[in-house]
Write a protein that holds these residues in place. Structure first.
Motif, PDB file in Angstrom:
ATOM      1  N   ARG A  14       0.839  -1.200   0.000  1.00 19.64           N
ATOM      2  CA  ARG A  14       0.000   0.000   0.000  1.00 19.64           C
ATOM      3  C   ARG A  14       0.878   1.255   0.000  1.00 19.64           C
ATOM      4  NH1 ARG A  14      -3.601  -1.093   4.250  1.00 19.64           N
ATOM      5  NH2 ARG A  14      -2.357   0.123   5.693  1.00 19.64           N
ATOM      6  N   ILE A  15       1.938   1.247   0.783  1.00 17.16           N
ATOM      7  CA  ILE A  15       2.833   2.404   0.829  1.00 17.16           C
ATOM      8  C   ILE A  15       3.554   2.579  -0.505  1.00 17.16           C
ATOM      9  CG2 ILE A  15       4.943   3.324   1.872  1.00 17.16           C
ATOM     10  CD1 ILE A  15       3.977   2.018   4.508  1.00 17.16           C
ATOM     11  N   GLN A  16       4.102   1.490  -1.048  1.00 10.33           N
ATOM     12  CA  GLN A  16       4.858   1.570  -2.301  1.00 10.33           C
ATOM     13  C   GLN A  16       3.993   2.054  -3.461  1.00 10.33           C
ATOM     14  OE1 GLN A  16       6.289  -2.522  -2.238  1.00 10.33           O
ATOM     15  NE2 GLN A  16       8.387  -1.734  -2.221  1.00 10.33           N
ATOM     16  N   SER A  17       2.704   1.812  -3.408  1.00 11.47           N
ATOM     17  CA  SER A  17       1.824   2.172  -4.516  1.00 11.47           C
ATOM     18  C   SER A  17       1.431   3.647  -4.518  1.00 11.47           C
ATOM     19  CB  SER A  17       0.559   1.315  -4.480  1.00 11.47           C
ATOM     20  OG  SER A  17      -0.271   1.699  -3.390  1.00 11.47           O
ATOM     21  N   GLN A  18       1.762   4.373  -3.466  1.00 10.30           N
ATOM     22  CA  GLN A  18       1.365   5.768  -3.358  1.00 10.30           C
ATOM     23  C   GLN A  18       2.250   6.673  -4.210  1.00 10.30           C
ATOM     24  OE1 GLN A  18      -1.448   6.772  -1.575  1.00 10.30           O
ATOM     25  NE2 GLN A  18      -1.662   4.546  -1.572  1.00 10.30           N
ATOM     26  N   ASN A  19       1.610   7.680  -4.812  1.00 16.40           N
ATOM     27  CA  ASN A  19       2.363   8.675  -5.582  1.00 16.40           C
ATOM     28  C   ASN A  19       3.353   9.386  -4.675  1.00 16.40           C
ATOM     29  OD1 ASN A  19       1.000   8.197  -7.979  1.00 16.40           O
ATOM     30  ND2 ASN A  19      -0.550   9.735  -7.557  1.00 16.40           N
ATOM     31  N   GLY A  20       4.535   9.621  -5.185  1.00 21.33           N
ATOM     32  CA  GLY A  20       5.532  10.371  -4.449  1.00 21.33           C
ATOM     33  C   GLY A  20       6.463   9.538  -3.604  1.00 21.33           C
ATOM     34  N   VAL A  21       6.163   8.254  -3.394  1.00 23.44           N
ATOM     35  CA  VAL A  21       7.051   7.415  -2.590  1.00 23.44           C
ATOM     36  C   VAL A  21       8.302   7.114  -3.402  1.00 23.44           C
ATOM     37  CG1 VAL A  21       7.357   5.155  -1.487  1.00 23.44           C
ATOM     38  CG2 VAL A  21       5.235   6.428  -1.156  1.00 23.44           C
ATOM     39  N   VAL A  22       9.445   7.526  -2.853  1.00 23.78           N
ATOM     40  CA  VAL A  22      10.731   7.343  -3.516  1.00 23.78           C
ATOM     41  C   VAL A  22      11.339   5.999  -3.126  1.00 23.78           C
ATOM     42  CG1 VAL A  22      13.073   8.272  -3.735  1.00 23.78           C
ATOM     43  CG2 VAL A  22      11.119   9.823  -3.564  1.00 23.78           C
ATOM     44  N   GLY A  23      11.147   5.600  -1.880  1.00 20.98           N
ATOM     45  CA  GLY A  23      11.707   4.344  -1.423  1.00 20.98           C
ATOM     46  C   GLY A  23      11.216   3.967  -0.051  1.00 20.98           C
ATOM     47  N   LEU A  24      11.427   2.706   0.293  1.00 19.28           N
ATOM     48  CA  LEU A  24      10.993   2.152   1.565  1.00 19.28           C
ATOM     49  C   LEU A  24      12.020   1.130   2.017  1.00 19.28           C
ATOM     50  CD1 LEU A  24       7.585   1.034   2.685  1.00 19.28           C
ATOM     51  CD2 LEU A  24       9.273  -0.744   2.418  1.00 19.28           C
ATOM     52  N   ILE A  25      12.342   1.167   3.305  1.00 17.59           N
ATOM     53  CA  ILE A  25      13.238   0.174   3.890  1.00 17.59           C
ATOM     54  C   ILE A  25      12.604  -0.297   5.190  1.00 17.59           C
ATOM     55  CG2 ILE A  25      15.494  -0.300   4.914  1.00 17.59           C
ATOM     56  CD1 ILE A  25      16.640   1.969   3.285  1.00 17.59           C
ATOM     57  N   VAL A  26      12.662  -1.585   5.408  1.00 19.99           N
ATOM     58  CA  VAL A  26      12.269  -2.153   6.695  1.00 19.99           C
ATOM     59  C   VAL A  26      13.478  -2.925   7.208  1.00 19.99           C
ATOM     60  CG1 VAL A  26      10.679  -3.673   7.922  1.00 19.99           C
ATOM     61  CG2 VAL A  26       9.869  -2.358   5.955  1.00 19.99           C
ATOM     62  N   VAL A  27      13.883  -2.616   8.446  1.00 24.41           N
ATOM     63  CA  VAL A  27      15.019  -3.299   9.056  1.00 24.41           C
ATOM     64  C   VAL A  27      14.575  -3.988  10.330  1.00 24.41           C
ATOM     65  CG1 VAL A  27      16.711  -1.676   8.121  1.00 24.41           C
ATOM     66  CG2 VAL A  27      15.785  -1.285  10.386  1.00 24.41           C
ATOM     67  N   ASN A  28      15.293  -5.052  10.703  1.00 24.34           N
ATOM     68  CA  ASN A  28      15.010  -5.699  11.984  1.00 24.34           C
ATOM     69  C   ASN A  28      15.680  -4.890  13.091  1.00 24.34           C
ATOM     70  OD1 ASN A  28      17.747  -6.436  12.026  1.00 24.34           O
ATOM     71  ND2 ASN A  28      17.344  -8.533  11.360  1.00 24.34           N
ATOM     72  N   ASN A  29      15.522  -5.318  14.319  1.00 21.54           N
ATOM     73  CA  ASN A  29      16.065  -4.564  15.452  1.00 21.54           C
ATOM     74  C   ASN A  29      17.593  -4.531  15.489  1.00 21.54           C
ATOM     75  OD1 ASN A  29      13.615  -3.701  16.447  1.00 21.54           O
ATOM     76  ND2 ASN A  29      13.309  -5.542  17.649  1.00 21.54           N
ATOM     77  N   ASN A  30      18.243  -5.360  14.687  1.00 18.58           N
ATOM     78  CA  ASN A  30      19.706  -5.327  14.570  1.00 18.58           C
ATOM     79  C   ASN A  30      20.170  -4.372  13.470  1.00 18.58           C
ATOM     80  OD1 ASN A  30      20.057  -7.256  16.586  1.00 18.58           O
ATOM     81  ND2 ASN A  30      19.811  -8.930  15.122  1.00 18.58           N
ATOM     82  N   GLY A  31      19.227  -3.802  12.733  1.00 24.25           N
ATOM     83  CA  GLY A  31      19.569  -2.898  11.637  1.00 24.25           C
ATOM     84  C   GLY A  31      19.772  -3.582  10.306  1.00 24.25           C
ATOM     85  N   ASP A  32      19.484  -4.871  10.226  1.00 24.42           N
ATOM     86  CA  ASP A  32      19.631  -5.610   8.968  1.00 24.42           C
ATOM     87  C   ASP A  32      18.386  -5.416   8.113  1.00 24.42           C
ATOM     88  OD1 ASP A  32      22.050  -6.723   9.935  1.00 24.42           O
ATOM     89  OD2 ASP A  32      20.900  -8.249  11.028  1.00 24.42           O
ATOM     90  N   PRO A  33      18.543  -5.010   6.853  1.00 26.54           N
ATOM     91  CA  PRO A  33      17.380  -4.816   5.984  1.00 26.54           C
ATOM     92  C   PRO A  33      16.577  -6.109   5.804  1.00 26.54           C
ATOM     93  CG  PRO A  33      19.326  -3.810   5.009  1.00 26.54           C
ATOM     94  CD  PRO A  33      19.798  -4.633   6.183  1.00 26.54           C
TER      95      PRO A  33
END
Length: 112
Positions: A14-33
């Motif tokens: 849903r987030i990626q499909s929105q106009n204007g979204v350049v990028g998205l990252i989700v990381v775990n609590n260790n900082g690993d993507p």
């Protein structure tokens, strides 16, 4: 696929499909993507900065009120908006162009 994972994937789509979204990252609590729309090098670089920023913001909120916790950090510049949303087991960062529907409106207040 369990319900939590399915909900998570739906939020990301849903987030990626929105106009204007350049990028998205989700990381775990260790900082690993966990997932990213950026290339590997950018994902690692953004993840490192994101973790530092989230840690500092969490400490700042706790210093203001020890019974409180960070739910969302939204920052803007003339060209871009960055939204950090820590969850229990992850931190999500969305980078978007300004002048579009707010990311917070897209994900909903109770989604994370």
């Amino acid at each position: 696929m369990d319900n939590v994972q399915h909900e998570f994937e739906e939020i990301v789509k849903r987030i990626q499909s929105q106009n204007g979204v350049v990028g998205l990252i989700v990381v775990n609590n260790n900082g690993d993507p966990i997932t990213s729309t950026f290339d590997d090098r950018s994902s690692v670089r953004h993840s490192e900065m994101m973790m530092k920023l989230a840690d500092n913001a969490k400490r700042f909120i706790r210093n203001l009120d020890p019974s409180n916790e960070l739910t969302v950090l939204q920052m803007g510049s003339k060209k871009r908006e960055v939204v950090l949303a820590p969850g229990k087991d992850f931190i999500m960062m969305v980078l978007r162009e300004q002048n579009h529907k707010s990311i917070m409106e897209i994900i909903g207040a109770n989604s994370l």
